[in-house]
Enzyme design. Sequence first.
Site, PDB file in Angstrom:
ATOM      1  N   CYS A   1      17.930  11.358 -77.794  1.00 24.09           N
ATOM      2  CA  CYS A   1      16.732  12.098 -77.386  1.00 24.09           C
ATOM      3  C   CYS A   1      15.816  11.214 -76.541  1.00 24.09           C
ATOM      4  CB  CYS A   1      16.000  12.645 -78.609  1.00 24.09           C
ATOM      5  SG  CYS A   1      15.664  11.412 -79.885  1.00 24.09           S
TER       6      CYS A   1
ATOM      7  N   HIS B   1      12.100  10.980 -83.369  1.00 23.53           N
ATOM      8  CA  HIS B   1      12.644  11.884 -82.361  1.00 23.53           C
ATOM      9  C   HIS B   1      11.751  11.821 -81.128  1.00 23.53           C
ATOM     10  CE1 HIS B   1      14.595  15.285 -80.537  1.00 23.53           C
ATOM     11  NE2 HIS B   1      13.477  16.006 -80.550  1.00 23.53           N
TER      12      HIS B   1
END
Length: 1165
Positions: free
Chosen positions: A237, A480
């Site tokens: 990510c 994330h």
Amino acid sequence: MDDNQNLEAASPNAMAIDAPQDHSNGAESDGVVVPTPEEPMESDTLLASDYEAMKEHVLQPLIEEPKILEDQVHTWSVEGWRTLKKKEHGPIFHAGGYPWRILLFPFGNNVLDQCSIYLEHGFDANNVPEDWSCCVQFALVLWNKNNPSIFYQHSAHHRFTKEESDWGFTRFLETRKMFNTVWEHGDRPLVENDCANISAYVRVVEDETGVLWHNFNNYDSKKETGYVGLKNQGATCYLNSLLQSLYFTNAFRKAIYSIPTEHDENMSNSAYTLQRLFYQLQTSNTAVGTAELTKSFGWETRHIFEQQDVQELSRKLIDRMEKKMKGTAFEKALPQMFSGKIKTYISCINVPYESSRIEDFWDVQLNVNGNENLLDSFRDYIQVEKLDGENQYFAGDEYKLQDANKGVIFQSFPDVLHLQLKRFEYDIQRDAMMKINDRHEFPEEFDASPYLDKDADRSEPWEYQLHGVLVHSGDLNAGHYYAFIKPNKDGWWYKYDDDKVTKATKREVLEENFGGPFKLPNGQLRPLGNKKGPLMRPNSAYMLVYIRKSRLDKILCPVTEEDTPAHLRRRFEEEYAAREARRKEREEQHLYLGVKAITEATFQQHGSTDLADFDATPDQDPAAPRFYRVLRTAKMQEVVNTIAADLEQDPRRVRLWLMVNRQNKTIRPDQPIMDLQPTVEKTYNNAAAHRDHVLRVWVEVAEQVKADGAPVWPTYGGLTNGVVIKNDLILLFLKWFDAESQALKGVGHVYISKEKKVEELVPIIMKKMGWDKLSSDEKIQLWEEIKPNMIETLKGKQSLKAAELQDGDIVCFQRLHDRKSRLGLTEKGDKQSSEEAQSLDRCEDAKEYYDFLLHKRLVMFRAHPQRCDGDEYPPFEMILNSKLSYDGLSQKIGEKLGVEPTHLRFYTVNASSNNPRAAVKRGQNQTLATILNPAGYGQLSMNQRNDALFFEVLDMSLAELDTKKSIKLILLSEGITKEEQYDVLVPKNGQVEDLIDCLIKKAKIPSEQEAGRMRIYEISNHKFFRELERNYPVISINEYTTVIAERIPPEDAEVTDPTHFISVFQFHGEPSRAHGIPFRFLLKEGEKFSETKKRLEKRTGLKGKSFEKIKFAVVRRSQMSKPHYLTDDNILWDVAGSTDDSLGMDHPDRTRSVRNGAGDLFLKG
């Protein structure tokens, strides 16, 4: 109330609500967050009939703060509750321009003893507008019409759609509390005389982004936003967010397209794979994969699952692309776009003296800790440090010690300004890296001119506009990344969260990424459950991208299809066409059947058992059966015509034999296909059991024809009346074992009467081979190939019938000399005729060769990457007998490499990484088969390649090696700047002096007599551990420390007192963050540190700016002791008062990334 209802929830997001999507089974939702029901209440002031007061009570402000479009209250008076049907609908009312109604299950929706109440849209089931949605905050209140102070309510919010038409509460209230029981603190039941009111409070809110409360089922990013996301490979990510940011820096995208890759369309070329990725983001309708790009970086699976630092990746990726642009028209594009200039200075206050240097920067790292906003961070960055008192600056011999200002100031900023917010810092209390979640605000626009040098060019405003926000959500160890980007100068912000792209509000971009505690809509901080302190946001901005406002049009210039390289567009068109062809082939696959045909030509190329390898492909193997794709409905005559045309033969001369699976697992021709009228599918289905989803045939071409061109078939001839004649001729296939070239070759087929004797095959063979006659010491030996592991000798006087030969059998023959010739006493001797034969065990007859075929292995050999020179010994493949012993294997590889077989050591290969595993132990019963496929190791052996080995060429025999100890050490040269790793073998009874001698030979460096004495010392955790005496036994060297070898500097050699030396180590920021190689350094009494630094520069080998940036400090032994930084006037001899003190060199570790504990970040392609 239900047990799971939380009475103390402060927000409307505290309880999960369910919806009766299928009223027949009571399915409940599991993904929507809604508010907590209130306590059953009876109040003097709050009445269910006071709709305005009640609305304020039940419709609390939402976290998302959407714009309110309309509020409506509707009350349904329910009569005769106990007589109601299982499911009832209230009357239609309108809110937000849409119809609504209350849905009631008086006795529960597939739950016992509960009342279920929902809100649903009031459209006719068949007339719901396509793609309709409406975001609603609502409350349902059940109340006593005679006493409105008695009520019970639940609140929720939901995105109503055609698919999710209703939402509410399956367990609204237990029925036992509704009837015949006086309500708590009341004077009557909630439902009195079977009557009650249900009020629906409906607040329709604006769905500004189109995704408010969206469940993202069947969400199409391209359709909704015009953009697509990137697929997450595992933990990529961080890569995805950076790539999206760079992609929407349009000038960067154009620069990437300018890199010449038309002659290097290689998937290992990172510039080409980045071009491909950008082009797909431009043209694809679905999320794009990054596997091609990461593979070109040289990343393996383990790197995909290691989260790395965005800042470091950004620097390395831009640096790599800049190198790819060297020599092109865009050579300076990236420095002009991303690089600015900064001045580091020390300026005297009272005299005209300044020391300064100007450097390029590609990003700015700003402190979050202690700064409320971005402008504070900039002011902190250029803060001036005053050097006075004992810390005065030495301004040369002319001005001596002077008060001075020390700091940095920007000379210029780039068009695209990358700001790294230092959210991760070392916490000395925890002795670990920690994430800083403090609130840190950043503006949508700011003026950078206050942070510029007074002499900077101000002809153009230095105003910047926010273009991108890269966000990190989570903590240091698990997080994330996603990005908010504004693709155009004006217009919407978008959120790029891996494969999903959505519109975003400014509140989502700014407020929600400032970090700090959650705030409720009323301005209060959200509490952290039962713990002290507010609940902190896990997400905060980590990297900001600003674009200079005067350069916005230049940086965000349009990128069209014409801007992409022509060869790139052409390649994608070709790939699209190939994919479409494969898709069409898959879709039409059921209409076609494959036909695999063995021809005379393929059989003659076949050098193994049976007639062919049906798994081989014609493109790669000339012995593979030919493949034809034919319609299942085609007649067999059409198949014959197709094959005949391919062979350039008259179709009348071509006959196909069906191949069948024999019980011994061989595949042989059985009988010819005489009737060519049935379809291919029928012929396939009528054949015997199949092991392949294709029709397998042998193609026979008639050798004789009649005058009219009709074929003459030796057997299975057909008469005009359709009768098939089978005579006593049988079809045999002949193979020749050529002992000279050690090869098995298909020769062809013959017809012979089964009544004839085996020896009568010899003249036929002689004729086919073109052999005139046999010499007196020669004979033709015959075998039958029954199956790969069953080769039987044929007796010459026996009939073919007695030998049980039949159609499709294989006879192998060999031209044999007598024993004298076979022993190599002829003129030809035992010379091999091909390079391949030299690598094989010599097979004297066909039976031995068949045994070799059964056990042969193709093995790849590579030099051990750390222990052997790959340039001197390049990789090679060998075909070997798996029954070969360890010594036999050594003999073969030794002959190939031209080295002593006893000096070879082998290593198995890791199947995942292709790196060496353990060394192979030499054993009496060890064979190549057991080396490549060790028995009894389960999962361990599964992770080992069974077709490859590493080898090491030793300086001694394996037997002698057992008397040695292997010591891994680092040889330092050029100070500490050059590290060379060696694996040195020393006699187990040797001493450090022997280790030094062995190292000198191994590294091929001058001896101690020529270049000076050497010393060996051990380090642990980048700190000096101990120096080893020359008589120290090598067997006692610790395997858990790192061994260092270096030449003793001349000035050190004259000093014997150990107290005159200090340990020096390298660290960054905090002494616990040590890195690099430590060493011992000689102290000189009375020497100022300005002079000491000159010796340190020479000792370390660090020069120029690399050395100037280092800060030096004395570090006490205690871990908690703060470093005492030194000035040029300090005397190290005096400051380092204890032998336990160390000298620390404070500077960044440029060699690796320590973020998240991941390994080094690298880009290869």
